[in-house]
Enzyme design. Structure first.
Site, PDB file in Angstrom:
ATOM      1  N   GLU A 106      -8.337  -2.450 -10.077  1.00  0.00           N
ATOM      2  CA  GLU A 106      -7.980  -1.671 -11.249  1.00  0.00           C
ATOM      3  C   GLU A 106      -9.229  -1.032 -11.870  1.00  0.00           C
ATOM      4  O   GLU A 106     -10.354  -1.463 -11.571  1.00  0.00           O
ATOM      5  CB  GLU A 106      -7.301  -2.597 -12.271  1.00  0.00           C
ATOM      6  N   ASP A 134      -3.671  -6.349  -0.148  1.00  0.00           N
ATOM      7  CA  ASP A 134      -3.378  -7.186  -1.313  1.00  0.00           C
ATOM      8  C   ASP A 134      -2.071  -7.963  -1.160  1.00  0.00           C
ATOM      9  O   ASP A 134      -1.260  -7.679  -0.271  1.00  0.00           O
ATOM     10  CB  ASP A 134      -3.357  -6.332  -2.602  1.00  0.00           C
TER      11      ASP A 134
HETATM   12  C1  F6R Z   1      -0.724  -1.438  -2.198  1.00  0.00           C
HETATM   13  C2  F6R Z   1      -1.923  -0.877  -2.798  1.00  0.00           C
HETATM   14  C3  F6R Z   1      -1.867   0.045  -3.961  1.00  0.00           C
HETATM   15  C4  F6R Z   1      -0.978   1.255  -3.708  1.00  0.00           C
HETATM   16  C5  F6R Z   1      -0.925   2.163  -4.928  1.00  0.00           C
HETATM   17  C6  F6R Z   1       0.001   3.338  -4.746  1.00  0.00           C
HETATM   18  O1  F6R Z   1      -1.061  -2.291  -1.122  1.00  0.00           O
HETATM   19  O2  F6R Z   1      -2.938  -1.208  -2.339  1.00  0.00           O
HETATM   20  O3  F6R Z   1      -3.170   0.482  -4.245  1.00  0.00           O
HETATM   21  O4  F6R Z   1      -1.458   1.964  -2.614  1.00  0.00           O
HETATM   22  O5  F6R Z   1      -0.512   1.428  -6.047  1.00  0.00           O
HETATM   23  O6  F6R Z   1       1.302   2.876  -4.620  1.00  0.00           O
HETATM   24  P1  F6R Z   1       2.500   3.875  -4.248  1.00  0.00           P
HETATM   25  O7  F6R Z   1       2.270   4.291  -2.851  1.00  0.00           O
HETATM   26  O8  F6R Z   1       3.727   3.035  -4.414  1.00  0.00           O
HETATM   27  O9  F6R Z   1       2.423   4.995  -5.214  1.00  0.00           O
END
Ligand code: F6R
Length: 268
Positions: free
Chosen positions: A144, A67
């Site tokens: 989401e 993303d």
């Molecule tokens: C980022 C992504 C998101 C994160 C998720 C967890 O490229 O794809 O799905 O993997 O929001 O984020 P953290 O690791 O910061 O808890």
């Protein structure tokens, strides 16, 4: 789904790095799917260490990130391109022309950009191994809750929970984007292997819903139940709401025995 539980987050990162190294060392033109966020930072550190130790070269590797924020320039420190440069690309021998993110600059058509990204992945031969984190709301990429399980790369509006979760990364007066381009759930399911990393107590509920909840767009990560080769690497805290904890530990021992007897076999 293969669930592997480790004592701590560092072990999760080390194991994930083994998966990536195995792919890169095995395949002539490996295609790696990458994630941003806090969770994979220690994985990227491990990969940089392996590269500096002369154990890993990225010259033949192509990467596709999950993303990118919409309309954000790559020079912006909040862009995921900047994150990848800082955490991985600038420290290894990767050809940056072979590193892709689903960008959509001001004035560009997000629908066309999404189609082009899908085509680029196809042209590279498809993703061999997709690294994933998981949101506290069960999102993967920026898919989401209520995202279509058949979705492809497109624009998504971020939920308030995701905005709140990520607000820690933005200064009080800094612009926080509310729109992003993201690979879809079907795009992620097309990868030959998916490797989801989750650490910390705040991921325990999402992990439980992903592994043992109903297959549902309410928890987008539950779509991984449909994947033939989904590996879930957890620390104890992220695994703490899984009821059948001992089963996963036992099953992992059996897998290791089979690997020892017949060798590790990943069909990349
Ligand atoms: C980022 C992504 C998101 C994160 C998720 C967890 O490229 O794809 O799905 O993997 O929001 O984020 P953290 O690791 O910061 O808890």
């Amino acid at each position: 789904m293969q669930v592997i539980i480790f004592d701590n987050a560092q072990q999760v990162a080390e194991n994930a790095a083994e998966w990536v190294a195995e792919l890169i060392n095995k395949k002539t033109n490996p295609v790696l799917g990458l994630a941003t966020g806090s969770t994979p930072i220690s994985l990227y550190q491990e990969l940089v260490n392996k590269h500096k130790a002369g154990e890993l070269s990225f010259t033949k590797t192509t990467t596709f990130n999950l993303d990118e924020y919409l309309g954000i320039d790559e020079t912006n420190v909040q862009s995921y391109r900047h994150f990848m440069n800082e955490n991985l690309f600038d420290h290894v021998d990767i050809n940056k022309d072979k590193t892709f993110l689903p960008t959509c600059a001001q004035g560009e058509n997000p629908r066309q950009q999404g189609l082009d990204y899908e085509n680029k992945i196809q042209q590279a031969g498809g993703i061999d191994l997709q690294i994933l984190g998981i949101g506290a709301n069960g999102h993967i990429g920026f898919n989401e809750p209520t995202s279509s399980l058949a979705s492809r790369t497109r624009i998504k509006t971020l939920t308030q929970q995701t905005l709140d979760d990520n607000s820690r990364l933005f200064a009080a007066d800094e612009f926080q984007p509310t729109l992003a381009m993201t690979m879809g759930i079907a795009t992620i399911l097309d990868a030959r292997y998916v490797l989801l990393m989750a650490t910390g107590k705040n991921k325990a509920k999402a992990v439980k819903d992903m592994v043992t909840g109903a297959l549902s767009a309410v928890c987008p990560a539950s779509a991984l139940q449909l994947h033939e080769n989904a590996i879930v690497l957890l620390d104890k805290e992220a695994a703490s709401e899984l009821e059948d904890h001992e089963y996963y530990v036992w099953a992992d021992k059996q897998n290791n025995k089979i690997n020892q007897e017949f060798g590790l076999y990943h069909n990349y």
